[in-house]
Design a protein around this motif. Structure first.
Motif, PDB file in Angstrom:
ATOM      1  N   ALA A  86       0.950  -1.257  -0.119  1.00  0.00           N
ATOM      2  CA  ALA A  86      -0.005   0.104  -0.033  1.00  0.00           C
ATOM      3  C   ALA A  86       1.037   1.357  -0.046  1.00  0.00           C
ATOM      4  O   ALA A  86       2.108   0.940   0.222  1.00  0.00           O
ATOM      5  N   ARG A  87       0.088   2.256  -0.267  1.00  0.00           N
ATOM      6  CA  ARG A  87       0.797   3.607  -0.531  1.00  0.00           C
ATOM      7  C   ARG A  87       0.251   4.719  -0.048  1.00  0.00           C
ATOM      8  O   ARG A  87      -0.838   4.859  -0.373  1.00  0.00           O
ATOM      9  N   ASP A  88       0.883   5.445   0.595  1.00  0.00           N
ATOM     10  CA  ASP A  88       0.197   7.115   1.326  1.00  0.00           C
ATOM     11  C   ASP A  88       1.246   7.953   1.082  1.00  0.00           C
ATOM     12  O   ASP A  88       2.288   8.071   1.697  1.00  0.00           O
ATOM     13  N   ILE A 131       4.384   0.942   2.133  1.00  0.00           N
ATOM     14  CA  ILE A 131       4.412  -0.190   3.178  1.00  0.00           C
ATOM     15  C   ILE A 131       4.182  -1.542   2.617  1.00  0.00           C
ATOM     16  O   ILE A 131       3.182  -1.724   1.719  1.00  0.00           O
ATOM     17  N   LYS A 189       3.439  -5.748   3.628  1.00  0.00           N
ATOM     18  CA  LYS A 189       3.182  -6.624   4.764  1.00  0.00           C
ATOM     19  C   LYS A 189       3.005  -8.123   4.296  1.00  0.00           C
ATOM     20  O   LYS A 189       2.442  -8.301   3.298  1.00  0.00           O
ATOM     21  N   SER A 207       5.871  -6.118   8.643  1.00  0.00           N
ATOM     22  CA  SER A 207       5.726  -4.891   8.116  1.00  0.00           C
ATOM     23  C   SER A 207       6.844  -4.184   7.648  1.00  0.00           C
ATOM     24  O   SER A 207       7.577  -3.767   8.499  1.00  0.00           O
ATOM     25  N   ILE A 225       8.173  -0.932   6.199  1.00  0.00           N
ATOM     26  CA  ILE A 225       7.826   0.756   5.931  1.00  0.00           C
ATOM     27  C   ILE A 225       8.958   1.459   5.365  1.00  0.00           C
ATOM     28  O   ILE A 225      10.134   1.540   6.135  1.00  0.00           O
ATOM     29  N   TYR A 228       9.599   5.389   4.480  1.00  0.00           N
ATOM     30  CA  TYR A 228       8.941   6.684   4.736  1.00  0.00           C
ATOM     31  C   TYR A 228       9.669   7.900   4.227  1.00  0.00           C
ATOM     32  O   TYR A 228      10.649   7.734   4.043  1.00  0.00           O
ATOM     33  N   ILE A 235       0.701   9.020   9.474  1.00  0.00           N
ATOM     34  CA  ILE A 235       0.185   7.696   9.474  1.00  0.00           C
ATOM     35  C   ILE A 235      -0.072   7.444  11.045  1.00  0.00           C
ATOM     36  O   ILE A 235      -1.123   6.799  10.990  1.00  0.00           O
ATOM     37  N   ARG A 279      -3.538   6.482  10.178  1.00  0.00           N
ATOM     38  CA  ARG A 279      -3.541   4.990   9.769  1.00  0.00           C
ATOM     39  C   ARG A 279      -2.799   4.214  10.692  1.00  0.00           C
ATOM     40  O   ARG A 279      -1.417   3.496  10.303  1.00  0.00           O
ATOM     41  N   ASP A 337      -2.991   1.387  12.280  1.00  0.00           N
ATOM     42  CA  ASP A 337      -2.826  -0.148  12.052  1.00  0.00           C
ATOM     43  C   ASP A 337      -1.602  -0.254  11.076  1.00  0.00           C
ATOM     44  O   ASP A 337      -0.955  -1.464  11.093  1.00  0.00           O
ATOM     45  N   TRP A 338      -1.165   0.468  10.305  1.00  0.00           N
ATOM     46  CA  TRP A 338       0.179   0.357   9.428  1.00  0.00           C
ATOM     47  C   TRP A 338       1.278   0.272  10.104  1.00  0.00           C
ATOM     48  O   TRP A 338       2.210  -0.395   9.845  1.00  0.00           O
TER      49      TRP A 338
END
Length: 367
Positions: free
Chosen positions: A62-64, A69, A71, A134, A136, A138, A153, A157, A159-160
């Motif tokens: 996923a990406r923000d 990230i 997992k 996970s 990450i 960033y 985040i 988010r 939970d990330w």
């Protein structure tokens, strides 16, 4: 391969290098280094990381913004977070990278693209890890905390970032550095009375009054304290001074800026109380403050990590994002390739041996 930049960006395109996560580790490292990613310009590297990770079927990606990230979701009893920032401080004529003997030179080699490369290679290799992981990657770590994507985040988010233990791949010369110090800045202001310097007796010199708080700083004995078996050395130092109106005016104000690095046995409130005590009688105004993080090495998961990577852990003398994980109730350590003393230096470098040591350590721990 060409691709568009992420959502919200200008409609530009970039050429994708296509990182090889399963090939030579040093070649991967140099690829990552050579994609310039000064804070605010992480998108090209984030694009590369995202593309490479999406090619691995054992990971959900996923990406923000410019944070990526990946997992594993194997239903393991524990989850480990392994994180590293993509950005660097500005380039100083030290790109592209250079391999000289067994050392790679270039911007970001120490802080912290070695950790990023190791994490990418390990993410590809650990297809059936003993714990869920996970990974990450960033952005905006090298600038003010409000821009750090982990701040956003953690708020939007969380939970990330969830896990039972976290490893920040910050440079530690391939040794474990547990927890981190807290840090704060504050100002001490002295007040006087302005007058013409030819008639100085009609005024009061605020800069002269700064001598006494500076003397307190010069004579200050910083604590050396043990926290959970690791030693932290504190520091209280003037890092700036400002005063003066004109070359012929007695100054009516002087401001000293002080930085306090404090051991993780003190929270922000206790650290502020200590500073007020040291400068009793003066105006003390706090500019910013962030708490440190206790090592958490007494946990079974942490003990297994120490056993797997080897060496004797030490306390982290500085602040890192392990504190963000500690604030979420996740014990965290620093462990990555590169000499932290060379972070941000023009001759920044990373020994090849550090990369292999950290990579093999992660595989022993999680493989």
């Amino acid at each position: 391969m060409m691709m568009s930049t992420g959502e919200g960006a200008a409609p530009t395109t970039l050429t994708v290098v296509s990182l090889d996560l399963t090939g030579d580790l040093i070649a991967l490292f140099r690829q990552v280094v050579d994609i310039e990613s000064v804070s605010g310009n992480e998108r090209a590297l984030a694009d590369e990381v995202e593309i490479a990770l999406r090619q691995l079927p054992h990971l959900r990606v996923a990406r923000d913004g410019d944070t990526v990230i990946a997992k594993t979701e194997l239903g393991r009893a524990e989850r480990v977070v392994i994180a590293g920032h993509l950005d660097t401080v500005p380039v100083a004529g030290n790109l592209p990278s250079r391999l000289v003997g067994d050392v790679v030179y270039g911007r970001g080699t120490a802080d912290m693209k070695g950790g990023v490369a190791v994490a990418l290679a390990a993410a590809a290799a650990l297809t059936e890890p003993t714990r869920d992981i996970s990974w990450i990657f960033y952005d905006h770590e090298e600038v003010e905390a409000t821009l750090n994507s982990l701040t956003r985040i953690a708020a939007e988010r969380p939970d990330w970032l969830a896990g039972d233990f976290a490893v920040l791949m910050e440079p530690t010369a391939a040794r474990i550095e547990g927890g981190c110090q807290g840090t704060m800045r504050f100002t001490i202001t002295t007040s006087g009375l302005a007058s013409h310097s030819a008639r100085s007796w009609l005024g009061h010199n605020a800069i002269h009054d700064a001598a006494e708080p500076l003397a307190r700083l010069a004579g200050y004995q910083a604590r050396v304290v043990e926290v959970d078996g690791l030693t932290y050395r504190e520091g209280l130092n003037a890092v700036g001074i400002r005063g003066g109106i004109a070359g012929n005016v007695i100054p009516d104000s002087c401001q000293i800026t002080v930085n306090y690095r404090f051991a993780p046995d003190r929270d922000v409130a206790a650290a502020q109380a200590h500073c007020r005590e040291v400068f009793d009688g003066y105006q003390v105004d706090f500019v910013d403050a962030v708490a440190g993080a206790r090592p958490g090495l007494d946990l079974p998961l942490a003990a297994e990590f120490v056993a797997a990577v080897g060496g004797t852990p030490t306390g982290k003398l500085g602040w890192t994002d392990v504190a963000r994980f500690a604030a979420l109730g996740i014990p965290a350590v620093n462990f990555g390739p590169g000499d932290p003393g060379k972070a941000h230096a023009d001759d920044e470098f990373c020994p090849v041996a550090d990369l292999h040591s950290c990579y093999q350590g992660l595989l022993r721990w999680l493989g």
